[in-house]
Write an enzyme that holds these catalytic residues in place. Sequence first.
Site, short mmCIF file in Angstrom:
data_model
loop_
_atom_site.label_atom_id
_atom_site.label_comp_id
_atom_site.label_asym_id
_atom_site.label_seq_id
_atom_site.Cartn_x
_atom_site.Cartn_y
_atom_site.Cartn_z
N GLY A 1 0.69 -1.14 -0.01
CA GLY A 1 0.02 -0.27 -0.13
C GLY A 1 0.83 1.06 -0.08
O GLY A 1 1.94 1.19 0.07
N HIS A 2 0.29 2.43 -0.20
CA HIS A 2 0.85 3.58 -0.08
C HIS A 2 1.49 4.08 1.03
O HIS A 2 1.15 3.77 2.07
CB HIS A 2 -0.11 4.63 -0.79
CG HIS A 2 -1.26 5.11 0.29
ND1 HIS A 2 -2.30 5.83 -0.11
CD2 HIS A 2 -1.65 4.41 1.54
CE1 HIS A 2 -3.23 5.90 0.99
NE2 HIS A 2 -2.80 5.08 1.80
N ASN A 3 2.75 4.62 0.96
CA ASN A 3 3.48 5.37 1.66
C ASN A 3 4.24 4.21 2.87
O ASN A 3 4.61 4.32 3.89
CB ASN A 3 2.97 6.17 2.82
CG ASN A 3 2.33 7.45 2.07
OD1 ASN A 3 1.27 7.69 1.62
ND2 ASN A 3 3.30 8.32 1.56
#
EC number: 2.3.1.191
Length: 364
Positions: free
Chosen positions: A257-259
């Site tokens: 997922g993002h970050n």
Amino acid sequence: MALTLEELVKRFGGEIAGDAQCKVGGLAPLDQAGPQQLAFLANPKYLSQVESTRAGAVLIAPKDLEKLGAAAQGRTAGPRNFIVTPNPYAYFARVAQMFIDLATPPRAAGVHPSATIDPAAKVAATAVIGPHVTIEAGAVIEDGVQLDANVFVGRGTTIGAGSHFYPNASVYHGCKVGPRAIVHAGAVIGSDGFGFAPDFVGDGDARTGSWVKIPQVGGVTIGPDVEIGANTTIDRGAMADTVIEECVKIDNQVQIGHNCRIGAYTVIAGSAGIAGSTTIGRHCMIGGAAGIAGHVTLGDYVIITAKSGVSKSLPKAGIYTSAFPAVDHGEWNKSAALVRNLDKLRERIKALEAALAAQGGTDA
């Protein structure tokens, strides 16, 4: 092409026990190897296979060679030649890479006529650009990069020297891929993170509104010597980059997922899912189909076994398991029935303890 054990040791180290001029032209498992092949023993439980193998030579650790006894180099059955090395498995991997390199002629540098390259992109003269590759404006393709058929490289993205993208892999805009990356077919780097702000009013059937998409304006930064499996997805950051540090190895069909930040030398097995803004330390091992919640931190040297679910941070190195191993169906149903009744059983035990305490039979 066959090489002598002496030549292998000059390249990769180790010590020879037996005939240094023994030639091997490939590798095979202990139980399948022939006289012109090199086998390896990575697990001592297969020591009996060393005694019966037809391999021309065997990669073996010093302690395992000692276990074979004094007859290891004098018997008529089994191998008489060994390369002794502390890590036979890693030695095998390096020799296998060498044989593949020797058998695979390098592709000629150049751009296939069907490729689409924006004039504002920079493509090194030594790069290999395959059929129907698309490279957008501002992208940089460094020396020795190989992009196979239908690869997409978005605007402003950099692909580091010596990287290899297999067919249909995609890397969106504004990403940085370090040198010597291997990205397998269908992998996607830099797709939007799963970010939506709720904007609803009311409850139940009267609820109105919608989810508002949050633009994902960060990118993805990938360090050197990273390998990404087929159909794996690595989302771009919402504001800052998603980061994959050096020498991370990711299996097929993994979702990151993002970050997220994945620490150096971590390995992630197939179908694992890592929710956004999670940090995984260095030298971690994530088992297949494991699920890791968002906004948690795993320390260095953490091992998550297959199908485990991680819902909180695990800062301390160690092995963590939450998956339930498969059992007979009938046993599982009995266990499930007990689990459903645990609360009732707990209340009954508390009542019994209270009754005993009232009678002076035990301390509550």
